[in-house]
Design an enzyme around this catalytic site. Structure first.
Site, PDB file in Angstrom:
ATOM      1  N   HIS A  60      -1.910   9.284  -4.582  1.00  0.00           N
ATOM      2  CA  HIS A  60      -2.694   8.620  -3.287  1.00  0.00           C
ATOM      3  C   HIS A  60      -1.777   8.838  -1.921  1.00  0.00           C
ATOM      4  O   HIS A  60      -1.090   8.194  -1.352  1.00  0.00           O
ATOM      5  CB  HIS A  60      -2.888   7.120  -3.522  1.00  0.00           C
ATOM      6  N   GLU A  71      -6.767   3.181 -11.956  1.00  0.00           N
ATOM      7  CA  GLU A  71      -5.715   2.626 -12.916  1.00  0.00           C
ATOM      8  C   GLU A  71      -6.323   1.604 -13.765  1.00  0.00           C
ATOM      9  O   GLU A  71      -6.537   1.543 -15.106  1.00  0.00           O
ATOM     10  CB  GLU A  71      -4.375   2.301 -12.427  1.00  0.00           C
ATOM     11  N   SER A 110      -3.213   4.406  -0.815  1.00  0.00           N
ATOM     12  CA  SER A 110      -2.389   3.877  -1.765  1.00  0.00           C
ATOM     13  C   SER A 110      -2.064   2.395  -2.060  1.00  0.00           C
ATOM     14  O   SER A 110      -1.555   1.721  -1.056  1.00  0.00           O
ATOM     15  CB  SER A 110      -0.847   4.543  -1.563  1.00  0.00           C
ATOM     16  N   ASN A 139       0.209   0.748  -3.816  1.00  0.00           N
ATOM     17  CA  ASN A 139       1.443   0.098  -3.861  1.00  0.00           C
ATOM     18  C   ASN A 139       2.070  -0.108  -2.419  1.00  0.00           C
ATOM     19  O   ASN A 139       2.916  -0.780  -1.967  1.00  0.00           O
ATOM     20  CB  ASN A 139       2.548   0.976  -4.759  1.00  0.00           C
TER      21      ASN A 139
END
Ligand code: SF4
Length: 283
Positions: free
Chosen positions: A40, A124, A216, A218
């Protein structure tokens, strides 16, 4: 002005592995496909495209050749479909994600109901969900537990970017709804370390820059954590988005980046902040 860079900023082990696999495969085979963005980060995806890694949304768009499965992993159905199409598969699934998939597969075979703590739209989580054959609930906070029926046996697994505090709170409540609970603490240690370091950094500086893709998970989580500690937190994808007014009067600037943020993007941000400082000194 002092710039404090988080030690953990930049590519994690799983992302480095996926990127190397993609570059090396493209070098050997000339052209390869990737299901969705390999990581990402739009700037890295663009570089990979120039090396021959083409992004495709679905397997239907790939007639033949090699497909790279990105670090987030895929469901068993997607894997099976790629095989049936006769595609060569290069599996770049992060070993930590693979561990979660195996855990869910084993527990599903043993008859457990699966609870995933994470974002159900994230690839995920979708890959892990596919291992549970429909006996699964995905929640991102304790409120979601309203949808969980009492069950004899429950297996709990998390998206790798979740926080330990959220997992603990959820598991404590799941214990009241089942006879037996098995938990895999699948929070990635690289992610946990990065979150801890970023939180500490945000408390020590006047302004925080979080560098990484807007898509993204995270990086968004890092920005959220830093924002709670320091309201002068800015999430940017690249140096061009920096605004000199953010640094007015700042003595210390903290800089952190997500697991999919390359060092060269971080270096460009540092250079630009230094340029602002030089221009201010000249003015
Ligand atoms: S953040 Fe952790 S789980 Fe995700 S790719 Fe990197 S090492 Fe793997």
């Amino acid at each position: 002005m002092q710039i404090l860079l988080a030690k953990s900023a930049g590519f994690c082990f799983g992302v480095k592995r996926a990127i190397n696999l993609a570059f090396n495969t493209a070098k050997k085979r000339g052209k390869v496909f990737c299901l969705g963005p390999i990581i990402h980060n739009p700037q890295v995806v663009e570089k990979l495209k120039l090396s021959g890694v083409q992004e495709k949304e679905s397997l239907e768009e790939i007639e033949e050749g090699t497909v790279i499965l990105r670090s987030h992993g895929v469901s068993p159905e997607v894997m099976e479909k790629a095989r049936r199409q006769g595609l060569k598969i290069v599996d770049a699934t992060c070993p930590f994600v693979m561990r979660s998939q195996k855990f869910v597969r084993r527990l599903t075979e043993e008859g457990y109901f699966i609870l995933i703590v994470g974002d159900r739209k994230h690839p995920e989580v979708q890959g892990i969900m596919g291992q549970a054959k429909g006996k699964v609930l995905v929640i991102d906070s304790p409120e979601g537990l309203k949808g969980l029926k009492r069950s004899e046996r429950i297996g709990v697994v998390t998206q790798t970017t979740q926080t330990l505090a959220n997992l603990k709170e959820i598991v404590a409540q799941v214990l009241e709804r089942a006879l037996e609970v098995r938990v895999l603490n699948s929070i990635c240690s690289a992610t946990a370390q990065r979150q801890l370091e970023s939180r500490e950094l945000a408390g020590k500086v006047d302004c925080v820059l979080v560098v990484g893709g807007y898509n993204s998970s995270n990086t968004n989580k890092l920005a959220e954590i830093c924002q709670k500690v320091n309201p002068h937190t800015y999430h940017i994808e690249e140096a061009g988005e920096l605004n000199p007014s953010w640094f007015k009067g700042a003595k210390r600037v903290g800089l952190t980046g997500g697991a999919s943020t390359p060092n060269w993007l971080i270096d460009q941000v540092i250079k630009k902040v230094r340029d602002f400082e030089k221009n201010r000194a000249k003015a």
